[in-house]
Each structure stands twice: as structure tokens, then as C-alpha cells.
Design a protein around this motif. Structure first.
Motif, PDB file in Angstrom:
ATOM      1  N   ASP A  69     -50.972   8.048   3.667  1.00 10.30           N
ATOM      2  CA  ASP A  69     -50.814   9.305   4.419  1.00 10.30           C
ATOM      3  C   ASP A  69     -52.032  10.189   4.168  1.00 10.30           C
ATOM      4  O   ASP A  69     -52.463  10.361   3.033  1.00 10.30           O
ATOM      5  N   GLY A  70     -52.550  10.754   5.270  1.00  9.68           N
ATOM      6  CA  GLY A  70     -53.729  11.611   5.141  1.00  9.68           C
ATOM      7  C   GLY A  70     -55.000  10.780   5.158  1.00  9.68           C
ATOM      8  O   GLY A  70     -56.022  11.139   4.604  1.00  9.68           O
ATOM      9  N   SER A  71     -54.929   9.640   5.846  1.00  6.40           N
ATOM     10  CA  SER A  71     -56.045   8.677   5.722  1.00  6.40           C
ATOM     11  C   SER A  71     -57.371   9.231   6.250  1.00  6.40           C
ATOM     12  O   SER A  71     -58.426   8.757   5.857  1.00  6.40           O
ATOM     13  N   TYR A 127     -44.184  23.638   4.936  1.00  2.78           N
ATOM     14  CA  TYR A 127     -45.138  22.834   5.706  1.00  2.78           C
ATOM     15  C   TYR A 127     -44.585  22.744   7.133  1.00  2.78           C
ATOM     16  O   TYR A 127     -43.383  22.486   7.327  1.00  2.78           O
ATOM     17  N   ASN A 151     -51.639  23.516  10.772  1.00  7.37           N
ATOM     18  CA  ASN A 151     -52.984  23.432  11.359  1.00  7.37           C
ATOM     19  C   ASN A 151     -53.116  24.553  12.388  1.00  7.37           C
ATOM     20  O   ASN A 151     -52.698  24.409  13.547  1.00  7.37           O
ATOM     21  N   TYR A 159     -45.323  21.126  11.051  1.00  9.70           N
ATOM     22  CA  TYR A 159     -46.064  20.448  12.103  1.00  9.70           C
ATOM     23  C   TYR A 159     -45.221  20.541  13.371  1.00  9.70           C
ATOM     24  O   TYR A 159     -44.355  19.709  13.614  1.00  9.70           O
ATOM     25  N   ASP A 161     -45.042   4.759   5.100  1.00  8.15           N
ATOM     26  CA  ASP A 161     -46.348   5.268   5.519  1.00  8.15           C
ATOM     27  C   ASP A 161     -47.299   4.855   4.409  1.00  8.15           C
ATOM     28  O   ASP A 161     -47.371   5.532   3.385  1.00  8.15           O
ATOM     29  N   LYS A 191     -46.338  15.739  15.394  1.00 11.62           N
ATOM     30  CA  LYS A 191     -47.186  14.590  15.049  1.00 11.62           C
ATOM     31  C   LYS A 191     -46.514  13.669  14.034  1.00 11.62           C
ATOM     32  O   LYS A 191     -46.706  12.455  14.065  1.00 11.62           O
ATOM     33  N   GLU A 251     -45.997   2.379   9.372  1.00  7.54           N
ATOM     34  CA  GLU A 251     -46.819   3.116  10.351  1.00  7.54           C
ATOM     35  C   GLU A 251     -47.899   2.230  10.934  1.00  7.54           C
ATOM     36  O   GLU A 251     -48.297   2.369  12.082  1.00  7.54           O
ATOM     37  N   PHE A 288     -50.163  15.276   4.412  1.00  9.48           N
ATOM     38  CA  PHE A 288     -48.792  15.813   4.319  1.00  9.48           C
ATOM     39  C   PHE A 288     -48.252  15.676   2.899  1.00  9.48           C
ATOM     40  O   PHE A 288     -47.691  16.629   2.353  1.00  9.48           O
ATOM     41  N   TYR A 326     -53.668  24.217   3.589  1.00 10.06           N
ATOM     42  CA  TYR A 326     -53.463  23.051   4.468  1.00 10.06           C
ATOM     43  C   TYR A 326     -54.528  22.021   4.164  1.00 10.06           C
ATOM     44  O   TYR A 326     -55.706  22.251   4.406  1.00 10.06           O
TER      45      TYR A 326
HETATM   46  P1  AHG Z   1     -51.362   9.718   8.484  1.00  7.24           P
HETATM   47  O1  AHG Z   1     -52.681   9.793   7.779  1.00  7.24           O
HETATM   48  O2  AHG Z   1     -50.339   8.908   7.746  1.00  7.24           O
HETATM   49  O3  AHG Z   1     -51.523   9.283   9.935  1.00  7.24           O
HETATM   50  O4  AHG Z   1     -50.734  11.184   8.486  1.00  7.24           O
HETATM   51  C1  AHG Z   1     -51.558  12.234   8.799  1.00  7.24           C
HETATM   52  C2  AHG Z   1     -50.700  13.444   9.079  1.00  7.24           C
HETATM   53  C3  AHG Z   1     -50.356  14.236   7.828  1.00  7.24           C
HETATM   54  O5  AHG Z   1     -50.645  13.568   6.645  1.00  7.24           O
HETATM   55  C4  AHG Z   1     -51.206  15.473   7.942  1.00  7.24           C
HETATM   56  O6  AHG Z   1     -50.548  16.620   7.446  1.00  7.24           O
HETATM   57  C5  AHG Z   1     -51.412  15.588   9.425  1.00  7.24           C
HETATM   58  O7  AHG Z   1     -51.454  14.255   9.926  1.00  7.24           O
HETATM   59  C6  AHG Z   1     -52.714  16.250   9.760  1.00  7.24           C
HETATM   60  O8  AHG Z   1     -52.731  16.325  11.171  1.00  7.24           O
HETATM   61  P2  AHG Z   1     -53.818  17.284  11.874  1.00  7.24           P
HETATM   62  O9  AHG Z   1     -55.156  16.710  11.506  1.00  7.24           O
HETATM   63  O10 AHG Z   1     -53.486  17.171  13.340  1.00  7.24           O
HETATM   64  O11 AHG Z   1     -53.595  18.670  11.333  1.00  7.24           O
END
Ligand code: AHG
Ligand code: MN
Ligand code: MN
Ligand code: MN
Length: 339
Positions: free
Chosen positions: A124-126, A267, A216, A269, A121, A279, A98, A253, A249
Motif C-alpha cells: 500500500d502506498g506503492s 483519514y 488529498n 478518501y 493489499d 479510490k 489488489e 493509507f 497526508y
Molecule cells: P495502493 O498503493 O495500494 O494502490 O494504495 C494507494 C492509496 C493509499 O495508500 C493512499 O492513501 C492513496 O492511494 C493516495 O491516493 P492519492 O495519490 O490519489 O491521494
């Protein structure tokens, strides 16, 4: 109970991989070494995440990645750790990450004979990492096609059904590594006192249905009508069907997926105004988790078709994603198709 027996068995990830090796089609030991390399990188990233507040690793690199996302320092650090471990290990010939616009060949001059491709990735969730909320790593593994000698991007763009393995690490209240090679899903918990991943969740199966949905809802107004109807349906009072459902949420992810895998749930998106293709990225978020969830008895769809059958065109392409318990994914598909 299931996990009690596993802990009694005290099986480390390495011992488990060797046990599994007999059943693994490419049992040359190369795959075992590849998985070991990934687990070493996971332990290093885990160490750095757990002390992030103590060293200058919070915040951003000031760079923007290929997705136009501000890159967190830990995004870059995790990326570097996995690339270093895979390069050193020699079993991987190409990485798609990524955090890197182009695929990264690990043996540009043809040295070495690694024939595995890893899509990653790294973190994830950085957006959560600076506020101490659980984050993860996701990986997807393919073999370089037999008729292919130079590892190119095209060799990596295989549909999810071609994966030889997929897994994730969740840096949560404990650090777990969960993976599949197509023979069920198994979870390992890191015992930091000995630095080993120990089998703690053998043969994970996702409940066939559930009452948790992860989405979300800030994007509610841009959801398609069928999805809005599903969410309103989920919020109606009906004890028979466990409604109103629970919404959970986290914004990571991997963490949302892991909770739903163990408890049942979905889940989602979907396509939104900001992300008309959804996304999440197909190659290193949707596909690996789709492989895992199907191996655990669940489903993964883009709303109309099986995620694993999507033929990839680009390394960083996105897809709408509905993933989790079979009954919930089927129900959302029915709402989306107006049934
Ligand atoms: P990453 O941090 O690898 O870019 O992924 C983020 C993703 C996923 O982990 C999470 O569920 C989602 O983005 C959250 O997106 P929103 O903030 O738009 O809800
Ligand atoms: Mn990102
Ligand atoms: Mn991600
Ligand atoms: Mn990421």
C-alpha cells in the motif's frame, strides 16, 4: 508506561498468538499457523523494501493492474511473496489481491484442507516506495463458509462484519505488524537483530477525538459541499476546539491510518471526479482497517453507513472512506448530511 511493560514482557508474536488461541473460536492452531505464514511473508517483503535501492527492484513492471494503475516492481514482488507463503503454509484456500484481477484458488484440485480466505493489499502506498517514504501491507481474513467446499470468489465476498481477523504491516522508521481477531488491537515491532515481531503496543485504543485530518486536498474542488464546509471549519481559528486542525497526508493509507490510530485523527478518501466511488478498495483496504479501528474504539463510514455492513458485489470495488476517531467521523457525517 504501557509499552515499557510490554517490552519487559518480551512477548513474541508467536507466543502472543498461542496465548490468544484459547480465546479464539477456531483454536485448532490453523489460525496461528496462518498468521505465522503472513508474518514470514512480511519479514521477506520488509527485507526487500529495506534494500530496494541496492537491487533492481525500483520502478515499474511495465504492466498495468486491474485498476489501471502502473504496477511497481515492489507491488508484484510483495504480491508474489505473500502468495508463496500462503500457498506453502496450506491454511489458506483462496486469495484476493489488489495486484491480481481474479481471486486465486490455492488448492484448485481440492488438495489440502485450508479453510481461510485472505484478501490482500500487498503493497500500500506503492507510489512512495521509490522515494523512501513509508509503505505498508494490509490483510483481511475470512473463513470459508461451512456449507462451502470449493473456494470461489462468492465465498470471499462477505461483508466486513464476517472477518475473523484483519491487520497491517507498516514498513516505516521501524517495521510493525498490527492486528485484531475481534478481541482488541495489538501492535508488534520487528526486532531485526533476532527476526521476531515483539509485542510493543498492547491493547491499542484510538483517542475518541483528535485534531489531525488526512485528505488529498488537491481534489478539493471535486469534494461535495458538506466536506468542503468541514475542511473550511477545521481551518478556522478556535483554540477551544483545537482549531485550526493539523493536516497530515503521506500518500500511504497504512501510514496515515497508523499515525491517526495512535494520536487520534481522521483519514478521508471521498468520492472525487477521478474516483466517483472513492479510490480505496472495500475488501482489502477499507474493511480490514474498519475492523481494526472499531476494535480500537473508532469508526469507519462511507459517509452514510458503517463500512463493515457494506455487502460486497465485486472483488475490487471501491468505497468512499472516512475512518478514525469516533467524534471526527461523526462530525464529518453531520457536515455531509448538511446537519
Ligand atoms: P495502493 O498503493 O495500494 O494502490 O494504495 C494507494 C492509496 C493509499 O495508500 C493512499 O492513501 C492513496 O492511494 C493516495 O491516493 P492519492 O495519490 O490519489 O491521494
Ligand atoms: Mn495500487
Ligand atoms: Mn492500498
Ligand atoms: Mn497496493
Amino acid at each position: 508506561t504501557r509499552s515499557r511493560r510490554a517490552v519487559d514482557a518480551f512477548m513474541t508474536l508467536e507466543q502472543f498468538i498461542i496465548d490468544q488461541q484459547g480465546r479464539f473460536p477456531h483454536s485448532s492452531g490453523a489460525f496461528s499457523r496462518l498468521l505465522r505464514d503472513i508474518s514470514v511473508a512480511a519479514k521477506i517483503v520488509n527485507r526487500d523494501i529495506r534494500r530496494a535501492g541496492l537491487v533492481d527492484i525500483f520502478g515499474t513492471t511495465g504492466q498495468v493492474n486491474v485498476h489501471g494503475e502502473v504496477q511497481q516492481k515492489l507491488d508484484a514482488m510483495a504480491h508474489e511473496e505473500f502468495v508463496r507463503a500462503l500457498r506453502r503454509g496450506g491454511e489458506c484456500c483462496l486469495i484476493g489481491s489488489e495486484e491480481h484481477a481474479e481471486a486465486i484458488p490455492l488448492r484448485p484440485n481440492g488438495e489440502g484442507d485450508g479453510r481461510y480466505i485472505v484478501l490482500l493489499d500487498p503493497l500500500d502506498g506503492s507510489s512512495n516506495v521509490d522515494v523512501n517514504v513509508s509503505v505498508g501491507t494490509i490483510f483481511s481474513i475470512y473463513r470459508l463458509p461451512d456449507d462451502c467446499d470449493t473456494p470461489t470468489l462468492e465465498a470471499a465476498l462477505q461483508p466486513g462484519t464476517q472477518q475473523v481477523a484483519a491487520g497491517y504491516v507498516v514498513y516505516g522508521s521501524s517495521t510493525m505488524l498490527v492486528y485484531t481477531t475481534g478481541d482488541g488491537v495489538n501492535g508488534f515491532t520487528l526486532d531485526p537483530s533476532i527476526g521476531e515481531f515483539i509485542l510493543s503496543h498492547p491493547n491499542i485504543c484510538i483517542p475518541k477525538t483528535g485534531t489531525i485530518y488526512s485528505i488529498n486536498e488537491g481534489n478539493f474542488n471535486s469534494f461535495e459541499e458538506g466536506l468542503r464546509r468541514f475542511i473550511r471549519w477545521a481551518q478556522e481559528e478556535d483554540p477551544e476546539t483545537g482549531r485550526p486542525f493539523l493536516t497530515r497526508y503521506i500518500g500511504s493509507f497504512v501510514s496515515d491510518f497508523h499515525r491517526n490510530l495512535l494520536k487520534g485523527g481522521i483519514y478521508m478518501y471521498p468520492a472525487t471526479k477521478k474516483n466517483p466511488e472513492g479510490k480505496l478498495r472495500l475488501m482489502y483496504e477499507a474493511n480490514p482497517m474498519a475492523f481494526i479501528v472499531e476494535q480500537a474504539g473508532g469508526r469507519a463510514s462511507d459517509g452514510h453507513r458503517r463500512i463493515l455492513e457494506i455487502v460486497p458485489q465485486k472483488l475490487h470495488q471501491r468505497t468512499p472512506l472516512f475512518i478514525g476517531s469516533e467524534a471526527l467521523v461523526s462530525m464529518v457525517e453531520a457536515f455531509l448530511q448538511g446537519r
